[in-house]
Design a protein around this motif. Sequence first.
Motif, PDB file in Angstrom:
ATOM      1  N   SER A 173     -39.968  -2.612  64.378  1.00 26.70           N
ATOM      2  CA  SER A 173     -39.851  -2.220  65.795  1.00 26.70           C
ATOM      3  C   SER A 173     -38.666  -1.269  65.984  1.00 26.70           C
ATOM      4  CB  SER A 173     -39.756  -3.465  66.672  1.00 26.70           C
ATOM      5  OG  SER A 173     -38.540  -3.543  67.321  1.00 26.70           O
ATOM      6  N   GLU A 174     -37.564  -1.513  65.229  1.00 27.37           N
ATOM      7  CA  GLU A 174     -36.393  -0.647  65.291  1.00 27.37           C
ATOM      8  C   GLU A 174     -36.765   0.752  64.790  1.00 27.37           C
ATOM      9  OE1 GLU A 174     -32.666  -3.101  64.669  1.00 27.37           O
ATOM     10  OE2 GLU A 174     -32.491  -1.519  63.180  1.00 27.37           O
ATOM     11  N   ASN A 175     -37.536   0.766  63.704  1.00 30.80           N
ATOM     12  CA  ASN A 175     -37.958   2.036  63.111  1.00 30.80           C
ATOM     13  C   ASN A 175     -38.878   2.806  64.055  1.00 30.80           C
ATOM     14  OD1 ASN A 175     -38.016   3.857  60.933  1.00 30.80           O
ATOM     15  ND2 ASN A 175     -40.065   3.137  60.414  1.00 30.80           N
ATOM     16  N   GLU A 176     -39.759   2.057  64.739  1.00 33.27           N
ATOM     17  CA  GLU A 176     -40.684   2.708  65.675  1.00 33.27           C
ATOM     18  C   GLU A 176     -39.942   3.261  66.890  1.00 33.27           C
ATOM     19  OE1 GLU A 176     -43.563  -0.323  66.333  1.00 33.27           O
ATOM     20  OE2 GLU A 176     -44.724   0.244  64.553  1.00 33.27           O
ATOM     21  N   LEU A 177     -38.816   2.620  67.236  1.00 36.23           N
ATOM     22  CA  LEU A 177     -38.047   3.068  68.408  1.00 36.23           C
ATOM     23  C   LEU A 177     -36.880   3.980  68.023  1.00 36.23           C
ATOM     24  CD1 LEU A 177     -38.117  -0.193  70.539  1.00 36.23           C
ATOM     25  CD2 LEU A 177     -39.318   1.932  71.015  1.00 36.23           C
ATOM     26  N   THR A 178     -36.950   4.528  66.802  1.00 36.98           N
ATOM     27  CA  THR A 178     -35.953   5.520  66.396  1.00 36.98           C
ATOM     28  C   THR A 178     -36.543   6.902  66.615  1.00 36.98           C
ATOM     29  OG1 THR A 178     -34.967   4.054  64.777  1.00 36.98           O
ATOM     30  CG2 THR A 178     -34.606   6.396  64.439  1.00 36.98           C
ATOM     31  N   VAL A 179     -35.855   7.695  67.418  1.00 42.02           N
ATOM     32  CA  VAL A 179     -36.394   9.018  67.768  1.00 42.02           C
ATOM     33  C   VAL A 179     -35.705  10.098  66.938  1.00 42.02           C
ATOM     34  CG1 VAL A 179     -36.749  10.641  69.662  1.00 42.02           C
ATOM     35  CG2 VAL A 179     -36.831   8.188  70.091  1.00 42.02           C
TER      36      VAL A 179
END
Lengths: 179, 67
Positions: A173-179
Amino acid sequence: MQLTSKQILGALQVLTWIAFIGLCIETGAILITTSISLFFHPEAAADLYLGLDLSALLHYSRWYYVQVTSLIIALYALKAYMVFHLIQILQQINLVHPFSQTIAHLISRLSRIAIGTAVLSFIANGTVDWLQKHVVELPNLNEHIGDGAAYLFFAGIVYILAQVFNRGMEIQSENELTV
Amino acid sequence: MSIIVNLDVMMAKRKMSLNELSEKVDITLSNLSILKTGKAKAIRFSTLEALCKALDCQPGDLLEFRE
């Protein structure tokens, strides 16, 4: 030709379905023959499933017979339930986004069921040992009862896997929310 | 989170739409939206650099720390 992960997962899914159907048949067969031996033909206890002979126990005590067969049926049913969870996990798994809440829940539940199976297996082994020592000679029931320690080990491994999965979900989830 | 992303403020100052910015910095609209709504958990230096270039500003203009 090299096997891809997708092909291996597909093959595993087929194998788990076969195991699940087999376990359901075993559970159903023992349940039906036990019911028949209890209510209609006591001689059915001589061959409950693939040569499982508990006729001596039934002759000695109906209560002990119900106790042992119930434990065997419950263990087979729990094994089938565990394999059913495995099927669900294999169906839900997505190799692109492998960490999902659904799979994490399924793995945690699988570990809890495995702990329950281990406890029941210990109880069943204890009961059978006690009956063999103090009551009546019984056939070898290891094949039907299984090894409680093995289930406990399996539950431990699956529990660790569930914890790793939860951490993986956070990282994903952290990776998906890294822009 | 106590880090506030002031992307909407800078976009308003530069009179730039989300679509325009998305094309300039080559970031999808959904990712820009995550950044704008404050849902983002991390920002890459490359993204910050592209945003600063496109909006002609400093990283401090885009990010703010509030207790």
